[in-house]
Design a protein around this motif. Structure first.
Motif, PDB file in Angstrom:
ATOM      1  N   GLY A  34       0.813  -1.206   0.000  1.00 13.67           N
ATOM      2  CA  GLY A  34       0.000   0.000   0.000  1.00 13.67           C
ATOM      3  C   GLY A  34       0.844   1.251   0.000  1.00 13.67           C
ATOM      4  N   ARG A  35       1.923   1.280   0.798  1.00 13.28           N
ATOM      5  CA  ARG A  35       2.803   2.451   0.831  1.00 13.28           C
ATOM      6  C   ARG A  35       3.462   2.680  -0.518  1.00 13.28           C
ATOM      7  N   ALA A  36       3.896   1.590  -1.163  1.00 11.84           N
ATOM      8  CA  ALA A  36       4.536   1.722  -2.473  1.00 11.84           C
ATOM      9  C   ALA A  36       3.586   2.298  -3.519  1.00 11.84           C
ATOM     10  N   MET A  37       2.277   2.041  -3.333  1.00 12.63           N
ATOM     11  CA  MET A  37       1.275   2.582  -4.250  1.00 12.63           C
ATOM     12  C   MET A  37       0.809   3.976  -3.839  1.00 12.63           C
ATOM     13  N   SER A  42      -5.042   1.381   5.187  1.00 13.11           N
ATOM     14  CA  SER A  42      -6.098   0.363   5.192  1.00 13.11           C
ATOM     15  C   SER A  42      -6.606  -0.011   3.796  1.00 13.11           C
ATOM     16  N   LYS A  43      -6.179   0.723   2.765  1.00 10.02           N
ATOM     17  CA  LYS A  43      -6.772   0.522   1.442  1.00 10.02           C
ATOM     18  C   LYS A  43      -6.481  -0.871   0.885  1.00 10.02           C
ATOM     19  N   GLN A  57      -6.920   1.252 -13.802  1.00  9.26           N
ATOM     20  CA  GLN A  57      -5.615   1.835 -14.145  1.00  9.26           C
ATOM     21  C   GLN A  57      -4.555   1.590 -13.084  1.00  9.26           C
ATOM     22  N   ASP A  58      -4.974   1.120 -11.903  1.00 13.84           N
ATOM     23  CA  ASP A  58      -3.999   0.802 -10.846  1.00 13.84           C
ATOM     24  C   ASP A  58      -3.527  -0.647 -10.899  1.00 13.84           C
ATOM     25  N   ILE A  59      -4.168  -1.457 -11.727  1.00 14.80           N
ATOM     26  CA  ILE A  59      -3.831  -2.883 -11.777  1.00 14.80           C
ATOM     27  C   ILE A  59      -2.409  -3.110 -12.262  1.00 14.80           C
ATOM     28  N   ALA A  60      -2.045  -2.540 -13.414  1.00 15.53           N
ATOM     29  CA  ALA A  60      -0.710  -2.778 -13.986  1.00 15.53           C
ATOM     30  C   ALA A  60       0.407  -2.320 -13.051  1.00 15.53           C
ATOM     31  N   LEU A  62       0.372  -2.067  -9.789  1.00 18.30           N
ATOM     32  CA  LEU A  62       0.405  -2.943  -8.620  1.00 18.30           C
ATOM     33  C   LEU A  62       1.010  -4.289  -8.974  1.00 18.30           C
ATOM     34  N   LEU A  63       0.594  -4.866 -10.107  1.00 18.70           N
ATOM     35  CA  LEU A  63       1.146  -6.160 -10.511  1.00 18.70           C
ATOM     36  C   LEU A  63       2.638  -6.053 -10.824  1.00 18.70           C
ATOM     37  N   LYS A  64       3.063  -4.930 -11.397  1.00 24.64           N
ATOM     38  CA  LYS A  64       4.496  -4.729 -11.663  1.00 24.64           C
ATOM     39  C   LYS A  64       5.270  -4.729 -10.354  1.00 24.64           C
ATOM     40  N   LEU A  65       4.669  -4.126  -9.328  1.00 24.38           N
ATOM     41  CA  LEU A  65       5.275  -4.134  -8.001  1.00 24.38           C
ATOM     42  C   LEU A  65       5.474  -5.559  -7.503  1.00 24.38           C
ATOM     43  N   TYR A  66       4.559  -6.455  -7.885  1.00 26.30           N
ATOM     44  CA  TYR A  66       4.623  -7.860  -7.471  1.00 26.30           C
ATOM     45  C   TYR A  66       5.457  -8.710  -8.428  1.00 26.30           C
ATOM     46  N   GLY A  67       6.008  -8.080  -9.461  1.00 27.31           N
ATOM     47  CA  GLY A  67       6.814  -8.819 -10.426  1.00 27.31           C
ATOM     48  C   GLY A  67       6.005  -9.537 -11.481  1.00 27.31           C
ATOM     49  N   VAL A  68       4.723  -9.166 -11.635  1.00 27.07           N
ATOM     50  CA  VAL A  68       3.837  -9.792 -12.631  1.00 27.07           C
ATOM     51  C   VAL A  68       3.682  -8.839 -13.801  1.00 27.07           C
ATOM     52  N   THR A  69       4.210  -9.222 -14.961  1.00 23.44           N
ATOM     53  CA  THR A  69       4.157  -8.356 -16.145  1.00 23.44           C
ATOM     54  C   THR A  69       3.495  -9.023 -17.340  1.00 23.44           C
ATOM     55  N   ASP A  70       3.037 -10.259 -17.170  1.00 19.82           N
ATOM     56  CA  ASP A  70       2.372 -10.967 -18.268  1.00 19.82           C
ATOM     57  C   ASP A  70       1.188 -10.126 -18.742  1.00 19.82           C
TER      58      ASP A  70
END
Length: 289
Positions: A34-37, A42-43, A57-60, A62-70
């Motif tokens: 959450g802080r990184a975003m 609590s969000k 528009q927040d999905i990509a 957030l997923l990049k933060l998790y290492g998911v780029t597919d």
């Protein structure tokens, strides 16, 4: 305009579950993600708990933060975020459609395929209108005659998913032979119409129908009706169980795998597709009323 609290729809729950899985796989806490975003503390918890909306528009990011780029995974989660609060056509029927049924209809509308074992009746997606009304009237014990009519309309409208252009639902139904011998005193020709309809539906390339013979060997389906509902990746398979009070879902990986194995054994105990068709034809020929 005041904020409208997000309703935890089944799509929002699926999105929250997927985001939680990717976050934990990345080894991140809710607070750090959450802080990184740039969100309040609590969000993330509210998004994963299906209590807050997730902007597409927040999905990509957030997923990049998790290492998911597919790109396919990103696109599917973006689409789910976009449709998370979308109401289906069945909401026009109001409270006639119970919460668990609304959830199932949402899952069915998103599904790629469904495998059904039906021990005592024709599955809803394969029912004629007349059969649906008779069955609902007999089993929906707390509904008024007007609600029975509405539920039968809903059941027939659902069937459009089998002929949807582009991506019709794939249906594999194993029906116990006993269900084909049902008789309706007030409508003698009803079962004949239903049997003919089964043969017509079996002609569709996305529909497989097998009959469980009366003399079948023991199999897991003897314990009752179940639906195995499958989705395109990355969404996990869900199982729907039904009883006289409605339906409920099985979603744990190991539990779902158990039902998938059970369906494979049901299929093995049933007649082949060709023999099933002949069984339906023979019953139709013998049903002269």
């Amino acid at each position: 305009m005041p904020n409208v609290r997000a309703v935890p729809t089944v799509r929002r729950r699926r999105l929250g579950d997927a985001l939680r899985t990717y976050r934990t796989s990345a080894g991140m806490s809710q607070d750090s993600a959450g802080r990184a975003m740039g969100w309040d503390e609590s969000k993330m918890s509210r998004i994963e708990g299906a209590k807050a909306r997730m902007r597409p528009q927040d999905i990509a990011p957030l997923l990049k933060l998790y290492g998911v780029t597919d790109p396919d995974v990103v696109a599917k989660l973006e689409a789910l975020a976009k449709d998370a609060g979308k109401q289906g056509w069945w909401h026009a029927y109001g409270d006639v459609v119970g919460l668990s049924y609304k959830d199932y209809l949402t899952l069915e509308s998103d599904a790629e395929s469904t495998h059904i074992y039906a021990p005592g009746l024709i599955p809803g997606l394969l029912q004629t209108g007349a059969y649906a009304r008779e069955i609902i009237a007999a089993t929906a014990m707390t509904h008024t005659p007007e609600e029975v009519v509405a539920l039968a309309e809903i059941r027939k409208t659902r069937q459009a998913i089998l002929t949807k252009p582009g991506r019709p639902l794939k249906l594999w139904a194993v029906i116990h032979e006993a269900a084909l011998h049902q008789r309706f005193a007030s409508y003698p020709s009803l079962m004949r119409e239903q049997l003919r309809h089964l043969l017509d539906m079996a002609d569709l390339p996305n529909i497989t129908i097998q009959i469980m013979p009366l003399a079948a060997t023991p199999h897991p389906g003897m314990l009752g009706l179940f639906h195995v509902v499958r989705f395109p990746q990355p969404w996990p398979t869900v199982v729907n169980l039904e009883n006289i009070r409605g339906g409920y879902f099985v979603e744990g990986t190991e539990d779902v795998k158990l039902f998938e194995t059970a369906f494979d054994r049901v299929v093995a105990a049933a007649l082949s597709v060709d023999d099933s068709r002949e069984t339906i034809k023979n019953l139709l020929e013998r049903n002269t009323t």
